[in-house]
Enzyme design. Structure first.
Site, PDB file in Angstrom:
ATOM      1  N   THR A 115       0.928  -1.829   0.059  1.00  0.00           N
ATOM      2  CA  THR A 115      -0.213   0.012  -0.207  1.00  0.00           C
ATOM      3  C   THR A 115       0.794   1.049  -0.205  1.00  0.00           C
ATOM      4  OG1 THR A 115      -0.145   0.144   2.338  1.00  0.00           O
ATOM      5  CG2 THR A 115      -2.073  -0.998   1.070  1.00  0.00           C
ATOM      6  N   GLU A 175      -5.769  -2.623  -1.961  1.00  0.00           N
ATOM      7  CA  GLU A 175      -6.872  -3.904  -0.812  1.00  0.00           C
ATOM      8  C   GLU A 175      -7.528  -4.341  -1.477  1.00  0.00           C
ATOM      9  OE1 GLU A 175      -5.295  -1.367   0.661  1.00  0.00           O
ATOM     10  OE2 GLU A 175      -4.924  -1.429   2.485  1.00  0.00           O
ATOM     11  N   LYS A 198     -11.372  16.665  14.974  1.00  0.00           N
ATOM     12  CA  LYS A 198     -12.524  16.502  15.807  1.00  0.00           C
ATOM     13  C   LYS A 198     -12.458  18.352  16.672  1.00  0.00           C
ATOM     14  CE  LYS A 198     -14.458  13.803  19.281  1.00  0.00           C
ATOM     15  NZ  LYS A 198     -14.117  12.381  19.764  1.00  0.00           N
ATOM     16  N   TRP A 219     -17.388  16.298  14.901  1.00  0.00           N
ATOM     17  CA  TRP A 219     -16.124  16.034  14.263  1.00  0.00           C
ATOM     18  C   TRP A 219     -16.149  16.857  12.759  1.00  0.00           C
ATOM     19  CZ3 TRP A 219     -12.504  12.658  14.375  1.00  0.00           C
ATOM     20  CH2 TRP A 219     -12.600  11.857  15.601  1.00  0.00           C
TER      21      TRP A 219
END
Lengths: 529, 529
Positions: free
Chosen positions: A187, A332, A431, A436
């Site tokens: 990755t 993935e 945050k 959020w």
């Protein structure tokens, strides 16, 4: 009890080139040299050459399950090497030349690669790398011109072309199980340590059949497909399998992916479909806008790997007369998750398409509990399918939950028509005051401003609020916009506490080796308190 | 040794309906009632109903590997039954209502079917059949209107709808191996005793992915696909799998396949693709030519199962403005072998297309030896692939040769571009004076005459030559042509000894239950010395 009595026909990746050689022998793989000239080969001849490489690898002691690494651009010789390695049941570990020696050495040491196949242009880099990877016995150079050749005695370096002979009688492809490993890719590691994904013949075969569907990438034998996305980046999204499978022309830019080079290649090879990350299409667009070039053969552009700026999508469609197909995927996932259909009425930059058969999606809350209804609600995105990872390379525990779902780390919404909208990365959420903030939503608004080339929002520690958003922008070369103007436009569209505390102008947005914005770098440079 | 680490994701046929219910819940399956009205259901509701049928079958003792037979037209309830049977790992044995009781009893006794699901309209026929099949415990009627119901005490007959309840909690689909049997279909037996082909979940799944490719049937979620080809004829060429897989609309004509009914259904449901044997399209064409009807939604017609008369193809394309995609297949191939691409520049009635990835073709001489070059030479056609038969039902020996090739019994040529041209059936060749005459070539010439609706050539024993060809023709309803005119046109194009000895006029060509010309019948009636 009745038994099924259909043929045992394993799903092996060499079948794609076998089929192309048999049924589309004259259809070509074309590689740009960078000077406007090209190398070209038909699938029939390419298969012969690839078998000869298999014979060479066998003579060097490469056996089923052994690893051969590649450090190369998209080229005919790289495609030959892939099929040569996978056809005999060895594993092709694609290394990304844009990474550092340390990073590559760590990966190659994990895979214990025995042979490294490297583009001529990268041979010095590879010679350094090999010093850090004890398992590497041989270094084979591809993509080199005869005139380029240098004699470097005392190194394990050799030109692959010099070593392959004519005799391939003893070599054949296949004969192993379809669940055998075929490829290894790490990755990008933009948000953590790179992890390896081991593709199998079966998983990449089924991935190929999925992307060939008419509602997905829909390649035909009439297509000339320009693979800008690198082969070291999640199998070039499967193009070196999918294009031969249908007998289309595979057009490879090598390392020449600037706008002018791509425009020349598209025109010369009558490319019908271009595939790559948004930034390469921005380069192409700027070239054609500056030069007035026309690319009438180009019908579609498939983008992925990073969010698509709406302004770029609109400009591409208008200026080039193409349809832009947005997509979502990850290493993935082999890597395609969803692709917006060519014929979808609801195409939009933020829309990643509806999953085709073979991919299942699930939205959950932060605790992994399935969200009721699954539609028009934002959640954490999980995925399941034949081309989805079960566990990372070298790990003995599953990357999935007990029900077999893999957590993508993405935040997403699914609309009423089943369209997937990626809304952010769960790890990138900011945050602020206990609530959020999603950077992706702010980036999408700023990215839509015509003056803006690229935008990124990161969190910065804040003593009062915990974290506060910072906006980083790169403007288009000819554009001007004041901070006040940016703020004005954002204030209409964002809750006041989502508005970034600061705007930082960048001459060039830092990109990770995969072409995505390097947020790790941005956080280190601009995200400290 | 490296191990592949991708997810274990079995290729099970219920996935198609699961996927459709999840992602295309409102896309519909529409069934014609014959009076112009239709029944319609979304994939979400269809899956719920199908699970309820699974629950019913389980309550009747049907377990994995058990056989459930169907004797039904193309309808929603038939599709529900298919998925209900296959989803729980039982085997769906499709019976052809156009066969005789004796033929069907022989087949059902071989498969030891325990339940027979039958269209209301066929219930009397089924009640007769059940007397000859001791294993049949239950007869469940579908497709019936409430008002149609009759009470027939003393028979095992019941209406399926009356028996299914709401509770499906105990039932789930899948959980078995992908090589488990899913379907059973007997060959048409036009030239010999019918033989059973046992499809597996894997073989039909991979067949579906193959036909969904952009260069094959290329269905999308925007398509409305009219499945005229019956579900009892080689899985309706895979349409009940392929159309839900992409979320397209599946349009089912039930038993109403005359031209007027099809035209009405195409217009009402905005059908984009029609799929069936040539004769049904002749019926449609004659209807639109007679009535002046317009069918603007129709873009493609996929034909197969019998040679396509060139004149019919030209008239369809001209009158309906469609593209006709010819194809070649057989029950033993699940059934699609090749389909001419939508975009192929070389479309022609005799051209069956190039094989897509997953199908391999081979031409041999009469002794099974591979013909050198394989191109522009006529030979016996062999085939290999994941959806190709390995052995027939109930046989303990392979139907393939030692290299895994299945002999199709077809004669074929492959042109320089890889296009397959079926030139005849090896068993139908006529040996005259020690030389072979290919009836298919003569039929193709006669079929191309505008006055001719259908043509067949058979051999008749001859004392001097061994065998001589006889031509049987059915003219179009409004057409006239003398024997002399037919002979004149043939003499220009055929070797003199290929010209048939006799021309027999038929009011209607006898058709086998699959819609193909019944040569067995023709030989018995006209082929005796």
């Amino acid at each position: 009890m009745m038994h099924g009595t259909m043929q045992d026909y394993p799903l092996l990746l060499n079948s794609f080139l076998d089929h192309a050689a048999r049924w589309h022998s004259d259809a070509e793989v074309v590689t740009a040299r960078g000077d406007g000239s090209t190398d070209r080969v038909g699938y029939g001849a390419l298969r012969d050459r690839s078998l000869a490489v298999s014979a060479l690898l066998s003579s060097l002691g490469i056996r089923r399950g052994d690893t051969v690494a590649t450090l190369a651009w998209n080229s005919q010789a790289h495609v030959e090497t892939w099929y040569a390695v996978m056809g005999i049941g060895a594993v092709c570990h694609t290394l990304n030349p844009r990474l550092t020696i340390d990073q590559l050495a760590s990966m190659a040491n994990q895979s214990t690669a025995r042979v490294l196949v490297v583009s001529h242009h990268l041979r010095k880099f590879a010679t350094e790398l090999v010093k850090h990877v004890p398992s590497l016995e041989r270094l084979l150079i591809i993509d080199g011109e005869i005139s380029d050749r240098v004699s470097e005695s005392g190194t394990p370096l050799a030109y692959l072309d010099d070593l392959i002979g004519g005799a391939t009688d003893g070599v054949s492809w296949g004969g192993f199980d379809e669940t055998a490993p075929a490829g290894l890719c790490f990755t990008s590691g933009t948000t953590g340590a790179p992890k390896g994904v081991t593709y199998t013949h079966r998983s990449s075969f089924l991935h190929t059949l999925r992307i060939l569907q008419a509602d997905v990438m829909a390649f035909t034998k009439s297509d000339a497909v320009l693979a800008v996305v690198p082969m070291f980046h999640a199998n070039a999204w499967g193009l070196p399998f999918a294009v031969p499978a249908v007998g289309g022309k595979l057009v490879l830019p090598s390392r020449h992916t600037d706008g002018a080079s791509l425009a020349r290649l598209i025109e010369k090879e009558a490319v019908t479909v271009g595939v790559g990350v948004p930034t390469v299409w921005m380069g192409l667009l700027e070239h054609v806008e500056a030069t007035g070039a026309m690319l009438p053969s180009l019908r579609r552009i498939i983008v992925g790997g990073a969010p698509m700026p709406p302004a770029l999508m609109a400009r591409l469609e208008e200026r080039l007369g193409v349809v832009v197909q947005t997509s979502w995927g990850m290493t993935e996932l082999s890597p395609s998750g969803t692709v917006a259909s060519f014929s979808a009425p609801d195409r939009a930059a933020h829309m990643a398409g509806t999953p085709a058969i073979g991919v299942d999606l699930l939205l959950t809350d932060a605790d992994g509990c399935e969200l009721p209804g699954q539609r028009n609600v934002e959640g954490h995105l999980w995925v399941r399918g034949a081309a989805v990872i079960e566990r990372y390379f070298g790990q003995n525990f599953a990357a999935t939950n007990a029900q077999g779902w893999f957590p993508t780390g993405d935040l997403a919404r699914i609309d009423g028509q089943g369209g997937l909208i990626i809304t952010g990365r769960s790890k990138e959420l900011i945050k602020s005051g206990g609530e959020w903030i999603n950077p992706a939503e702010i980036e999408s608004l700023v990215g839509a401003m015509p003056e803006v080339s690229q935008a990124a929002v990161i969190g910065r520690p804040d003593t009062k609020w915990g974290e506060r958003p910072i906006l980083l922008v790169e403007l288009r070369s000819d554009a001007r916009i004041s901070d006040e103007e940016i703020y004005d436009r954002l204030r209409d569209r964002l809750a006041s506490w989502w508005v970034p505390d600061e705007i930082v102008r960048l001459g060039a947005m830092p990109l990770a080796p995969t072409g995505k914005i390097d947020k790790l770098h941005l956080r280190e440079r601009y995200g400290l308190a």
